[in-house]
Design a protein around this motif. Structure first.
Motif, PDB file in Angstrom:
ATOM      1  N   ASN A  47       2.535  14.835  -2.365  1.00  0.00           N
ATOM      2  CA  ASN A  47       3.467  15.873  -1.924  1.00  0.00           C
ATOM      3  C   ASN A  47       4.858  15.654  -2.507  1.00  0.00           C
TER       4      ASN A  47
ATOM      5  N   LYS B  88       0.837  -1.195   0.000  1.00  0.00           N
ATOM      6  CA  LYS B  88       0.000   0.000   0.000  1.00  0.00           C
ATOM      7  C   LYS B  88       0.880   1.257   0.000  1.00  0.00           C
ATOM      8  N   TYR B  89       0.253   2.410  -0.202  1.00  0.00           N
ATOM      9  CA  TYR B  89       0.976   3.673  -0.174  1.00  0.00           C
ATOM     10  C   TYR B  89       0.068   4.747   0.392  1.00  0.00           C
ATOM     11  N   ASN B  90       0.691   5.803   0.916  1.00  0.00           N
ATOM     12  CA  ASN B  90      -0.052   6.934   1.438  1.00  0.00           C
ATOM     13  C   ASN B  90      -0.239   7.950   0.321  1.00  0.00           C
ATOM     14  N   ALA B  91      -1.485   8.198  -0.065  1.00  0.00           N
ATOM     15  CA  ALA B  91      -1.772   9.043  -1.225  1.00  0.00           C
ATOM     16  C   ALA B  91      -1.271  10.474  -1.022  1.00  0.00           C
ATOM     17  N   ASN B  92      -1.458  11.043   0.183  1.00  0.00           N
ATOM     18  CA  ASN B  92      -1.026  12.418   0.436  1.00  0.00           C
ATOM     19  C   ASN B  92       0.487  12.550   0.375  1.00  0.00           C
ATOM     20  N   ASP B  93       1.181  11.597   0.977  1.00  0.00           N
ATOM     21  CA  ASP B  93       2.649  11.624   0.936  1.00  0.00           C
ATOM     22  C   ASP B  93       3.146  11.497  -0.495  1.00  0.00           C
TER      23      ASP B  93
END
Length: 382
Positions: free
Chosen positions: A27, A19-24
């Motif tokens: 940015n 998975k990944y953090n969309a906001n990070d």
């Protein structure tokens, strides 16, 4: 009117191992696209496209026009390429996703699909390989692409097209020159993709794929149990496919630990017996992604009922298909090439993409004459 098949986003479902953090991610992407040293090789045309991309991804107030976004599989592709190549990748992705919906074409197709062979060892129930007027050598449709033809295509595509798929109507690993083809493509494209049923994925082929720089390797499998798999993928044995894919993963992990190849099991969703949760549980340990794509009646469009669909087919602005014999076609639903727009031996990729025959077909769709165009009038792709 039949239900349409939107080629723009054909995933019925997609599960990612990591998975990944969309906001990070956004940015970090914004920082990359703001760094001038990553933009030095962009011409005015590409700079304008990148401006649209940045507005769509990072700015508010972009209502009133089609908006470019990043799906999870695209994020994973971006994460697999060098930072300085990301702007160029996004430009080609924009041309692939947005241009076809706006019906814009420039000098080259956003996506080139090259067919190493039209021959297949399977007879999947949803595929045109079940058509006995197509799948026999005596019909003239069966054959392998010559290595010289393949190299000519790659030379023309390099630097102009970044999304290349080595598959279409047949099983690419059946092509006798496939390993040589892979070697010739090495490190030439951002996204070189192979679709295979994995039945011929032995150790030698696994090494050839990993050496070549293939970015996306799609294993076509539709089930998580042997009986259903064999029912859908006629002539296939699930146990053999699993063994081959596991061995590929072992070779990748042991000998190519820095490989950024993305592996995906992708099935065609044809009935309620298929379950994405079961697919993820079964396949998830040894591939990066598990997905279903929506079913389209590929098996024989020429005998399908009239669709009644007037919406232009977006693939006329998205993809070019080159068959094993050099024939150029605007789609693979038309697997018997009734819509052929020429031959690669008589013109280059750019000339054929901009040719009168290709443009006349686009104009017929735009002029709501799709219903008068065969086999477009029986197809549900938009």
């Amino acid at each position: 009117m039949k239900q349409v098949y939107k080629k723009y986003n054909s995933f019925f479902g997609l599960r990612l191992k990591k998975k990944y953090n969309a906001n990070d991610f956004l940015n970090n992407l914004k920082s990359i696209l703001s760094d001038k040293k990553n933009l030095v090789n962009l011409n005015q045309y590409n700079t304008k496209i990148l401006d649209y991309i940045k507005k769509d991804l990072f700015a508010s107030g972009t209502k009133g026009r089609l908006k470019f976004g990043l799906s999870p599989n695209v994020v994973k592709e971006i994460q697999s390429i060098n930072v300085n190549e990301i702007p160029k990748y996004l430009i080609h992705r924009y041309r692939y996703e947005i241009y076809p919906q706006l019906r814009i074409s420039d000098d080259f197709p956003p996506y080139l699909q090259i067919e190493p062979t039209s021959i297949c060892n399977y007879r999947c129930v949803f595929c045109y390989q079940t058509d006995n007027k197509f799948n026999k050598r005596s019909t003239g449709y069966m054959g392998h692409m010559k290595l010289a033809t393949f190299k000519m295509l790659i030379d023309q595509a390099k630097g102009n097209i970044e999304f290349i798929s080595l598959a279409s109507r047949g099983e690419p690993l059946l092509c006798p020159d496939f390993k040589k083809m892979l070697a010739y493509t090495r490190d030439k494209f951002f996204n070189l993709k192979i679709n295979t049923n994995a039945s011929l994925l032995d150790e030698e082929m696994s090494y050839a794929i990993l050496e070549s720089g293939v970015k996306t390797l799609v294993f076509s499998a539709d089930a998580a149990d042997s009986a259903l798999y064999s029912k859908l993928r006629v002539n296939g044995k699930l146990e053999k496919i699993v063994t081959n894919i596991k061995k590929f993963q072992e070779i990748r992990t042991k000998n190519y630990p820095n490989s950024k190849i993305i592996t995906r099991v992708s099935g065609v969703k044809v009935n309620n017996q298929q379950n994405l949760d079961n697919m993820e549980k079964y396949w998830g340990d040894f591939v990066d992604q598990v997905a279903f794509v929506n079913y389209v009646p590929w098996e024989n469009v020429y005998q399908s009922k009239y669709s009644g669909i007037q919406t232009p087919c977006s693939d006329l602005w998205r993809r070019m298909f080159v068959w094993w014999d050099g024939k150029v076609n605007p789609c693979d639903v038309d697997y018997k090439s009734k819509l052929s727009v020429g031959d690669i031996k008589n013109g280059n990729i750019s000339e054929l993409w901009k040719s009168d025959d290709y443009n006349k077909l686009r104009q017929r769709h735009e002029s709501k004459l799709r219903n008068d165009t065969s086999p477009c009038n029986r197809c549900v792709v938009v």
